[in-house]
Design an enzyme around this catalytic site. Structure first.
Site, mmCIF file in Angstrom:
data_model
loop_
_atom_site.group_PDB
_atom_site.id
_atom_site.type_symbol
_atom_site.label_atom_id
_atom_site.label_comp_id
_atom_site.label_asym_id
_atom_site.label_seq_id
_atom_site.Cartn_x
_atom_site.Cartn_y
_atom_site.Cartn_z
ATOM 1 N N SER A 277 24.105 95.628 -13.811
ATOM 2 C CA SER A 277 24.916 96.759 -14.258
ATOM 3 C C SER A 277 25.686 96.332 -15.501
ATOM 4 C CB SER A 277 25.900 97.171 -13.153
ATOM 5 O OG SER A 277 26.909 98.034 -13.652
ATOM 6 N N TYR B 249 32.740 94.778 -7.193
ATOM 7 C CA TYR B 249 31.426 95.275 -7.615
ATOM 8 C C TYR B 249 30.968 94.560 -8.880
ATOM 9 C CZ TYR B 249 27.845 98.373 -9.493
ATOM 10 O OH TYR B 249 26.674 98.866 -10.019
#
Length: 289
Positions: free
Chosen positions: A119, A132
């Protein structure tokens, strides 16, 4: 175009069955296996079943992931563990289950591919996304390091770092502030779609001489269509895709403007997209979502 055999694994069998029917209606061959990437033994059994029924895997798209942002001071330790279990351990379980097949496929066919989904959170700073982002930073650095190891065995390792993609990933967010921030981002950026990521993977996998001619063709490779379906989610509700798909080729904060490979205009400067970062690679098919 050479025929491909594809297996898909995730927790929600009903979605897998529907996907298999769609693939078969398009003339493909697919195998659905219900399972959980956080269960290493179950995933190994699935990998063995794929090899037995379809042949040796030569492409693994490793896409497990869940995003649960929240202020660190709230101490949502259960959500921390959930993200680590799926984003890190689940990804490693898939590597353990399928890399031996990738090495074998590369020795037989000259090359195999492992594609890990990270990501832009691995590279950028987003308050309240610390856990995250940390899991995705692991995926990125793990992929870079693994490339030096597997590249010597003709297994190419790529990592893709998408920005915000319109899947069910956002629906699992429970923090009100993060929910508001994500919803408001739609006014300032253009979210990617699963097809954008799928087409990037298909484009990467093409031989260099074929990439230019395929750049304007949507879904140039059948696994790309499968990938975007997995990206939309076939898991158990804990992540955009808590599952695995595998297949085998028959033997023989900061934002950045982005233009996808799809045939559509780039968003205007006032609405930059969060881009899927470029693949990085070194010198069959499995998809893990």
């Amino acid at each position: 175009m050479r025929r491909r055999f594809v297996a898909v694994l995730a927790r929600r069998a009903d979605r897998l069955d529907a996907l298999v029917k769609e693939i078969e209606q398009a003339g493909g061959t697919a195998l659905a296996i219900a399972g959980d990437v956080t269960d290493a033994a179950s995933l190994q059994e699935a990998a063995d079943q794929v090899a037995e029924r379809l042949g040796t895997v030569d492409l693994l798209v490793n896409n497990p992931g869940v995003m649960l942002p929240a202020p660190i001071e709230e101490l949502p330790t259960g959500q921390w563990r959930q993200q680590v279990d799926l984003n890190v351990s689940g990804l490693l379980n898939a590597v353990a289950a399928f890399v031996p097949q990738l090495i074998r496929a590369a020795s037989e066919r000259g090359v195999a591919d492992l594609v890990n989904t990270s990501s832009i959170a691995a590279q950028n700073i987003f308050p309240n996304f610390a856990v995250y982002s940390g899991t995705k930073a692991f995926v990125t650095h793990f992929s870079r390091t693994l490339r030096a190891e597997l590249g010597q065995k003709d297994v190419r390792v790529a990592v893709i770092e998408p920005g915000t993609v319109g899947t069910e990933l956002q629906s699992h967010v429970t923090d009100a502030g993060a929910q508001e921030w994500l919803e408001g981002s739609k006014e300032t950026i253009t979210w990617l779609e699963p097809e954008d990521v799928a087409e990037s993977i298909a484009f990467y996998r093409l031989p260099a001489r074929a990439r230019q001619s395929a750049a304007d063709d949507r879904h140039a490779d059948p696994p790309a269509c499968l990938t975007c379906r997995l990206l939309r989610g076939a898991g158990n509700g804990r992540g955009a895709g808590n599952g695995v798909a595998a297949g085998a080729r028959p033997p023989a904060g900061d934002t950045a403007p982005y233009r996808s490979s799809r045939s559509r205009p780039a968003p205007p400067p006032s609405r930059p997209s969060w881009a899927a970062a470029a693949f990085s690679t070194a010198p069959a098919s499995a998809l893990v979502a």
